[in-house]
Design an enzyme around this catalytic site. Structure first.
Site, PDB file in Angstrom:
ATOM      1  CB  SER A 129      -0.935   0.010   1.226  1.00 55.01           C
ATOM      2  OG  SER A 129      -0.186   0.147   2.425  1.00 55.01           O
ATOM      3  N   GLY A 130       0.226   2.351  -0.342  1.00 56.70           N
ATOM      4  CA  GLY A 130       0.887   3.640  -0.295  1.00 56.70           C
ATOM      5  C   GLY A 130       0.003   4.642   0.401  1.00 56.70           C
ATOM      6  NE  ARG A 131       0.691   4.126   4.704  1.00 53.78           N
ATOM      7  CZ  ARG A 131       1.441   3.174   4.153  1.00 53.78           C
ATOM      8  NH1 ARG A 131       2.656   3.457   3.724  1.00 53.78           N
ATOM      9  NH2 ARG A 131       0.992   1.968   4.000  1.00 53.78           N
ATOM     10  CB  ALA A 150      15.837  -0.936  -0.895  1.00 52.47           C
ATOM     11  CG  ASP A 152      10.639   1.225   2.838  1.00 51.26           C
ATOM     12  OD1 ASP A 152      11.777   0.739   2.972  1.00 51.26           O
ATOM     13  OD2 ASP A 152       9.681   0.572   2.357  1.00 51.26           O
ATOM     14  CB  THR A 153      14.448   0.462   6.284  1.00 50.21           C
ATOM     15  OG1 THR A 153      13.656  -0.551   5.668  1.00 50.21           O
ATOM     16  CG2 THR A 153      14.849  -0.003   7.672  1.00 50.21           C
ATOM     17  CD  GLN A 165       2.018  -7.966   3.960  1.00 56.97           C
ATOM     18  OE1 GLN A 165       2.637  -8.203   2.919  1.00 56.97           O
ATOM     19  NE2 GLN A 165       2.269  -6.891   4.699  1.00 56.97           N
ATOM     20  N   GLY A 224       3.939  -0.491  10.690  1.00 55.03           N
ATOM     21  CA  GLY A 224       2.609  -1.086  10.756  1.00 55.03           C
ATOM     22  C   GLY A 224       2.546  -2.344  11.594  1.00 55.03           C
TER      23      GLY A 224
END
Length: 471
Positions: free
Chosen positions: A14-16, A80, A238-239, A304, A403
């Protein structure tokens, strides 16, 4: 009107688009837009739908008008290793092939025949994973050499999305280090590795650091949105953004918990010793040239996929509750076995592993879920032991961010297995880390130390101890 910046945080599922504002030394978040991300099959490969992702980013920016938000800046972070190549006219030569695609099967072994494994680790400090960019590029060289020969520009996924916003091309440092092509000591592209493997050195872009302003929006986007704003580079890995949200880093091991589990510590220099190589730890670049000494563990991808294999009949919360109902000892699988990277059916793959290892085969949803959660904890505990062995010290707490920090059962299992205090939160760690880098660039926050203090005052963190939980 509050001064907002926008964080675009895109993960594997997902993205936000999150707007953040500082109000009386507290960080306030507003969700502007949320969207799905998933693999698609295209031209015989598993790919990301990069055009759809950019369309969703634009929707998020447009939503700001309806919400009365005029952002001061924007920055994008993603996962990445994945990339695209552009030709001399800046047109795509490649799809955004995903790291779970099997094109790199057997490639890592070929590359380490050409460039000795120990030397590659000594120079880059990066964990050996078959999907690293270096092996994706080498697979492309073998399978479609004509494409690589035409390539004029190499951009990782957030680099390309930033290019679509600004028209400016660069490779951001934290994500570039995941390629296994950046020298850990010069902190720039390793010409020796790149030339030895026959890649075109000139297609790699100038390395830029978090906090740098890349540019402003393209003219056509200014017309479309009705406003302009600078694009400020966050830690685009992101990490790299997420770990900036760890409220307390002294004496703490972090677990950035999501599709992947990234478990490690912050360090001021790379640890490229044989023991770290043997344990397969990585030294990824971080903010202000710090290093994230960590290990990639399969993470919540497995649950998931289990949820998807059950046709989404159960929510994640329901799978957690069902796992709690199972009182018998569960089978344990090696979550880092490559068979779990992209199996046709995760449930069947778990069951087959258990048969092959002469363990009781989990049958029901609760048993499958419990197997996944307890197997993850076994892997976490092993990685923690390896970190403590390398650093020759005991760490007394664990910070679970992202999350996955909402999974109270998993947090408690970690506390019980390690006998350490576990601090869970913040949930939106990556978006928060993205935003604070922009605020530092604006001068609204002095540095990461101040940012972490603000984060600790702004978001709930739960504490878990052995066999009990408290806020």
């Amino acid at each position: 009107m509050k001064n907002h910046s926008l964080a675009v945080d895109i993960g594997a599922s997902s993205g936000r688009v999150i707007a953040g504002a500082l109000e009386k030394d507290r960080l306030e978040l507003v969700e502007v837009h949320r969207f799905e991300n998933k693999l698609i099959e295209k031209n015989g490969h598993f790919c990301w739908d990069i055009e759809a992702l950019f369309s969703e980013i634009k929707k998020g920016i447009k939503n700001c008008n309806a919400m009365g938000i005029k952002p001061l800046s924007i920055g994008i972070d993603t996962w990445a290793v994945d990339f695209v190549l552009l030709d001399e006219n800046d047109e795509l030569l490649t799809d955004a092939v995903a790291y779970r695609d099997p094109r790199t099967d057997g490639i890592m072994e070929e590359v380490t025949e050409i460039f000795m494994k120990e030397r590659l680790y000594l120079e880059t400090g990066i964990q050996f994973q078959k999907f690293n960019t270096i092996y994706q590029l080498y697979a492309l060289k073998k399978q479609n050499p004509e494409v690589l020969e035409k390539a004029k520009t190499f951009l990782m996924i957030p680099d390309y999305l930033h290019f679509l916003l600004t028209g400016e091309k660069s490779n951001e440092y934290t994500n570039a280090t995941s390629t296994q092509l950046i020298n850990a000591f010069t902190k720039n592209w390793d010409k020796d590795i790149i030339n030895t493997l026959g890649f075109n050195f000139d297609m790699f872009q100038e390395i830029k650091m978090p906090k740098e302003t890349l540019g402003t929006l393209r003219e056509e986007l200014v017309s479309e949105f009705g406003f302009d704003m600078p694009v400020i580079l966050p830690a685009t890995h992101d990490t790299g953004s997420a770990v900036l949200s760890v409220p307390q880093v002294d004496d703490t091991i972090y677990i950035s918990s999501g599709t992947w589990s990234l478990i490690g510590v912050e360090n001021y220099f790379p640890i490229c010793v044989i023991k770290a190589l043997d344990y397969n730890f990585t030294n990824e670049g971080g903010m202000d040239y710090q290093f994230r000494f960590l290990k990639n563990i399969m993470g919540l991808w497995m649950i998931q996929e289990v949820k998807r294999n059950y046709d989404n009949r159960y929510s994640f919360a329901e799978l957690v509750e069902k796992s709690k109902e199972v009182t018998e000892k569960t089978a344990i699988v090696n979550v880092d076995d490559q068979r779990f990277l992209k199996p046709a059916n995760m449930i069947e793959e778990i069951q087959q592993y258990c048969r092959e290892t002469n363990q009781k085969v989990p049958e029901h949803p609760g048993e499958i879920a419990k197997c996944v959660f307890e197997s993850l904890v076994v892997s976490y505990k092993k990685a923690i032991s390896e970190i403590e062995d390398i650093f020759e010290k005991e760490f007394h707490s664990i910070s679970v961010i992202g999350g996955g920090s909402q999974n109270e059962l998993l947090n408690q299992l970690i506390a019980d297995a390690t006998k350490k205090e576990v601090f869970a939160g913040p949930v939106e760690a990556t978006a928060i880390g993205n935003l604070v880098v922009q605020f530092i660039a604006h001068g609204a926050i002095k540095d990461i130390k101040e940012a972490r203090h603000i984060i600790s005052q702004s978001f709930e963190v739960k504490k878990y101890v052995h066999s009990m939980v408290e806020k």
